[in-house]
Design a protein around this motif. Sequence first.
Motif, PDB file in Angstrom:
ATOM      1  N   GLY A  65       0.787  -1.228   0.000  1.00  0.00           N
ATOM      2  CA  GLY A  65       0.000   0.000   0.000  1.00  0.00           C
ATOM      3  C   GLY A  65       0.815   1.271   0.000  1.00  0.00           C
ATOM      4  O   GLY A  65       0.327   2.320   0.412  1.00  0.00           O
ATOM      5  N   ILE A  66       2.043   1.199  -0.453  1.00  0.00           N
ATOM      6  CA  ILE A  66       2.904   2.398  -0.489  1.00  0.00           C
ATOM      7  C   ILE A  66       2.443   3.372  -1.551  1.00  0.00           C
ATOM      8  O   ILE A  66       2.440   4.588  -1.351  1.00  0.00           O
ATOM      9  CB  ILE A  66       4.376   1.987  -0.706  1.00  0.00           C
ATOM     10  N   PHE A  67       2.031   2.848  -2.695  1.00  0.00           N
ATOM     11  CA  PHE A  67       1.647   3.717  -3.810  1.00  0.00           C
ATOM     12  C   PHE A  67       0.168   4.045  -3.718  1.00  0.00           C
ATOM     13  O   PHE A  67      -0.673   3.193  -3.467  1.00  0.00           O
ATOM     14  CB  PHE A  67       1.938   3.018  -5.144  1.00  0.00           C
ATOM     15  N   GLN A  68      -0.165   5.299  -3.966  1.00  0.00           N
ATOM     16  CA  GLN A  68      -1.542   5.767  -3.894  1.00  0.00           C
ATOM     17  C   GLN A  68      -2.261   5.645  -5.233  1.00  0.00           C
ATOM     18  O   GLN A  68      -3.474   5.541  -5.299  1.00  0.00           O
ATOM     19  CB  GLN A  68      -1.573   7.231  -3.451  1.00  0.00           C
ATOM     20  N   SER A  69      -1.495   5.667  -6.330  1.00  0.00           N
ATOM     21  CA  SER A  69      -2.117   5.722  -7.661  1.00  0.00           C
ATOM     22  C   SER A  69      -2.341   4.346  -8.268  1.00  0.00           C
ATOM     23  O   SER A  69      -2.961   4.247  -9.319  1.00  0.00           O
ATOM     24  CB  SER A  69      -1.261   6.557  -8.592  1.00  0.00           C
ATOM     25  N   THR A  70      -1.832   3.283  -7.687  1.00  0.00           N
ATOM     26  CA  THR A  70      -2.030   1.941  -8.240  1.00  0.00           C
ATOM     27  C   THR A  70      -2.822   1.091  -7.287  1.00  0.00           C
ATOM     28  O   THR A  70      -2.810   1.276  -6.082  1.00  0.00           O
ATOM     29  CB  THR A  70      -0.678   1.254  -8.522  1.00  0.00           C
ATOM     30  N   LYS A  71      -3.530   0.156  -7.815  1.00  0.00           N
ATOM     31  CA  LYS A  71      -4.334  -0.745  -6.961  1.00  0.00           C
ATOM     32  C   LYS A  71      -3.837  -2.150  -7.099  1.00  0.00           C
ATOM     33  O   LYS A  71      -3.355  -2.629  -8.007  1.00  0.00           O
ATOM     34  CB  LYS A  71      -5.798  -0.657  -7.360  1.00  0.00           C
TER      35      LYS A  71
END
Length: 73
Positions: free
Chosen positions: A67-73
């Motif tokens: 969950g480090i990246f906000q723009s990828t799921k």
Amino acid sequence: SGTLPKPQMHRLLAKRLRFHFVGAIIVSLGVAASYKFGVAEPRKKAYADFYRNYDSMKDFEEMRKAGIFQSTK
């Protein structure tokens, strides 16, 4: 009878500078060599060892799952 010899004053500065200049060169070469073989070479080896088996996509997937990246799921 007990007179002291005259001190050498002619070219005394040049003689002392030559001695200290040679000493400074020897010390600086020693420090440079010790830095190269004590710091730079082990650092290059550590980077090469790390990137030899590094998989960027695997690392990306682990960070994405964490969950480090906000723009990828």
